[in-house]
Design an enzyme around this catalytic site. Sequence first.
Site, short mmCIF file in Angstrom:
data_model
loop_
_atom_site.label_atom_id
_atom_site.label_comp_id
_atom_site.label_asym_id
_atom_site.label_seq_id
_atom_site.Cartn_x
_atom_site.Cartn_y
_atom_site.Cartn_z
N CYS A 59 -10.82 0.99 11.84
CA CYS A 59 -11.50 1.16 10.53
C CYS A 59 -12.83 0.75 10.38
CB CYS A 59 -10.38 0.22 9.28
SG CYS A 59 -10.77 0.79 7.78
N CYS A 63 -12.62 -5.81 6.07
CA CYS A 63 -11.74 -6.71 5.32
C CYS A 63 -11.26 -7.86 6.37
CB CYS A 63 -10.40 -5.75 4.96
SG CYS A 63 -10.92 -4.19 4.23
N CYS A 66 -7.63 -7.97 7.96
CA CYS A 66 -7.31 -7.00 8.61
C CYS A 66 -7.08 -6.83 10.17
CB CYS A 66 -7.57 -5.72 7.92
SG CYS A 66 -6.39 -4.34 8.27
N CYS A 103 6.46 4.69 2.84
CA CYS A 103 4.88 4.51 2.60
C CYS A 103 4.17 4.71 3.85
CB CYS A 103 4.80 3.08 2.10
SG CYS A 103 3.18 2.92 1.71
N CYS A 135 4.78 7.26 -0.74
CA CYS A 135 3.71 6.58 -1.06
C CYS A 135 2.92 6.65 0.00
CB CYS A 135 4.36 5.07 -1.23
SG CYS A 135 2.84 4.14 -1.52
N CYS A 195 0.48 1.80 -6.98
CA CYS A 195 0.92 0.65 -6.68
C CYS A 195 -0.39 -0.19 -6.10
CB CYS A 195 1.56 1.19 -5.37
SG CYS A 195 2.26 -0.19 -4.33
N ARG A 267 6.74 -6.44 -5.72
CA ARG A 267 7.49 -6.39 -4.12
C ARG A 267 6.87 -7.67 -3.31
NH1 ARG A 267 5.11 -2.00 -2.15
NH2 ARG A 267 6.84 -0.66 -3.68
#
Length: 331
Positions: A59, A63, A66, A103, A135, A195, A267
Amino acid sequence: MSTTATISPALAEARAAALALLERPLLEIVFEAATVHRAHHDPSVVQCAQLLSIKTGGCPEDCGYCSQSAHHSTGLVKEKLLDTCDVVNSAKRALDAGADRFCMGAAWREVKSGEDFDRVLEMVSEVKGLGLEVCATLGMVDEAHARKLQDAGLDYYNHNLDTSREHYEAVISTRGYDDRLETLDSVRRAGLSVCSGGILGMGESVEDRAAFLAELASLDPAPESVPINVLVAVDGTPMEETEPLPWDDVVRVVAAARILMPKAAVRLSAGRREMSEEAQALAFLAGANSVFVGDALLTTPNPEPATDAALFKTLGLTPKANAAARAQTAG
Ligand code: SAM
Ligand code: DTB
Ligand code: SF4
């Protein structure tokens, strides 16, 4: 909280209210949250979502938490977008195992038109056809692409604010907080359910947690689903050495989220594997009513299904799919 951003008087007030909640004695906030929870939800039912990483690693975003960022050396093997049939088979297994939502996560910066997006649309409609809620979490999205996802059958789009506006820049430099808010707005305008939640334990202050919760609760309408993740400290990320969070901090944030967003599904998300059964029990009492099930999250492990089944039995909790099937048989 490092800097003071210019925020509206309403948001400042919401932050102060959230901070006052987080600073209350633990058992007081748990009791109030449990009361709010029971007024809006069946406290014995847990919504169960199963994750699948449909496009892993490489990616371009940085972040700090991550495993999938190309900026970190985590040893993760980069993969292309999965084939639709593999995704559908995984969704069938999730359905058979008792999940009610599937998801799909992609390590993309943003959604773009092209063959890969067309394949994701196909995945969404096929998974939806199995009778699961669907999702997706695919990075930033504009309204036109969000509408295509909605047309294909998507129910929820996950896009986390992650932390406070002030702490955000200590975690990610390749995009800003307003980019996140803009995507949430596009998702909402496209008619999808939102979400959005965040991650605890990234070196944030209690004020940052209050600001993060206030930001979510000030969305109009508030998100339907609020994932509260605890940092999974992945080797090779800038956060690999981060100290684990005290368990009561997680419970406080779950309780405050429940009080501030009474109708949302809250959640208890990543990091559950590292939480004791007792801490999870208190989080469920404080209003958590959704979890990720299955033995993996996206790239890190989740509690074993048998472990969760035993925990649910001890606590008298029923997965949403089982509760729905039971209601149908009774009716
Ligand atoms: N690339 C998309 C994005 O960032 O929106 C979707 C996938 S991303 C992995 C989804 C969310 O997973 C992130 O927003 C973050 O909240 C959560 N997450 C990622 N790594 C995590 C970690 N190590 N611990 C806890 N939560 C994590
Ligand atoms: C969310 O809030 N948590 C999920 C989901 N949304 C996409 C992801 C958790 C990822 C944990 C780290 C990993 O497995 O890579
Ligand atoms: Fe990419 Fe999402 Fe990971 Fe950030 S959280 S590096 S955007 S996959």
